[in-house]
Design an enzyme around this catalytic site. Structure first.
Site, PDB file in Angstrom:
ATOM      1  N   GLY A   6       0.835  -1.198   0.000  1.00 41.33           N
ATOM      2  CA  GLY A   6       0.000   0.000   0.000  1.00 41.33           C
ATOM      3  C   GLY A   6       0.866   1.242   0.000  1.00 41.33           C
ATOM      4  N   GLN A  50       3.072   9.945   0.855  1.00 43.19           N
ATOM      5  CA  GLN A  50       4.353   9.266   1.086  1.00 43.19           C
ATOM      6  C   GLN A  50       5.384   9.575   0.003  1.00 43.19           C
ATOM      7  OE1 GLN A  50       2.240   5.351   2.063  1.00 43.19           O
ATOM      8  NE2 GLN A  50       4.185   5.207   3.190  1.00 43.19           N
ATOM      9  N   CYS A  94       5.708   0.026   7.617  1.00 44.53           N
ATOM     10  CA  CYS A  94       5.381   1.160   6.754  1.00 44.53           C
ATOM     11  C   CYS A  94       6.604   1.516   5.916  1.00 44.53           C
ATOM     12  CB  CYS A  94       4.965   2.348   7.622  1.00 44.53           C
ATOM     13  SG  CYS A  94       4.515   3.816   6.684  1.00 44.53           S
ATOM     14  N   LEU A  95       6.376   1.803   4.643  1.00 46.12           N
ATOM     15  CA  LEU A  95       7.470   2.190   3.757  1.00 46.12           C
ATOM     16  C   LEU A  95       8.118   3.497   4.193  1.00 46.12           C
ATOM     17  CD1 LEU A  95       5.862   1.243   0.326  1.00 46.12           C
ATOM     18  CD2 LEU A  95       7.523  -0.076   1.659  1.00 46.12           C
ATOM     19  N   HIS A 130      -4.745   1.840   7.217  1.00 51.73           N
ATOM     20  CA  HIS A 130      -3.365   2.334   7.358  1.00 51.73           C
ATOM     21  C   HIS A 130      -3.105   3.468   6.364  1.00 51.73           C
ATOM     22  CE1 HIS A 130       1.090   1.636   7.995  1.00 51.73           C
ATOM     23  NE2 HIS A 130       1.093   2.258   6.825  1.00 51.73           N
ATOM     24  N   GLU A 131      -3.458   3.256   5.105  1.00 51.96           N
ATOM     25  CA  GLU A 131      -3.214   4.268   4.072  1.00 51.96           C
ATOM     26  C   GLU A 131      -4.126   5.487   4.262  1.00 51.96           C
ATOM     27  OE1 GLU A 131      -0.548   3.933   2.478  1.00 51.96           O
ATOM     28  OE2 GLU A 131      -0.267   1.816   2.924  1.00 51.96           O
ATOM     29  N   HIS A 144      -2.593   7.789   6.630  1.00 48.19           N
ATOM     30  CA  HIS A 144      -1.570   8.635   6.007  1.00 48.19           C
ATOM     31  C   HIS A 144      -2.189   9.916   5.441  1.00 48.19           C
ATOM     32  CE1 HIS A 144       2.252   6.565   6.188  1.00 48.19           C
ATOM     33  NE2 HIS A 144       1.705   5.444   5.783  1.00 48.19           N
TER      34      HIS A 144
END
Length: 182
Positions: A46, A51, A94-95, A136-137, A140
């Protein structure tokens, strides 16, 4: 498609609230393609536009396993419209926080809506991993990182160490139960 740089903590952009997309046009479609390429290269499942430094309410997700046909999900202006009462704790990474993970409690099932890559309205029920990743996204887009939702601060750290910690916790519980029961 162009691979973009993924922002990492402590970049302040990650804590900003993203703006709605006015229209899904060629520029937005290219952005979504770039996001997907960036996510695949990371690799991840995701990615939110914030991000990569773009404060637009766009997320891309692909939960297909390695070797399976890719099944990307594009969500523009997502809104979570309902949540189950059931919460489930699970380890997340998380990235934008590379190499770290933590135990996070999320709703087991959600209903969300938004627009797809072609500007069509989507309304969907999701559960399990898809529900977790959408939440989660979505966070963000609201300027929230998963570290703000940790079940316990002890449940956050380097991914390998956290995995070992929980294995040892389970082993200690088992050993203690065996001791108590004998």
């Amino acid at each position: 498609m162009t691979q973009k740089k993924i922002l990492t903590i402590p970049d302040p952009v990650l804590r900003k609230v993203s703006e709605p997309v006015k229209i899904v046009n060629a520029e937005i479609k290219k952005l979504m393609d770039d996001m997907l390429e960036t996510m695949y290269a990371a690799p991840g499942i995701g990615l939110a536009a914030v991000q990569i430094g773009i404060l637009k309410r766009i997320i891309v997700i692909d939960l297909s396993k390695e070797g399976e046909k890719k099944k990307p999900i594009f969500i523009v202006n997502p809104e979570i419209i309902s949540k189950s009462s059931d919460l489930v704790s699970y380890e997340e990474g998380c990235l934008s926080i590379p190499g770290m993970s933590g135990l996070v409690k999320r709703y087991k099932k959600i209903k969300y809506e938004g627009f797809d890559m072609n500007g069509n309205i989507i309304k969907k029920e999701a559960e399990g991993l898809e529900a977790r990743v959408v939440q989660h996204e979505y966070d963000h887009l609201m300027g929230i990182l998963y570290t703000s939702r940790l079940v316990d601060e002890k449940a956050f750290g380097f991914s390998e160490e956290i995995e070992d910690f929980w294995k040892n916790q389970s082993k200690d519980k088992k050993d203690n139960n065996e001791f108590i029961s004998s």
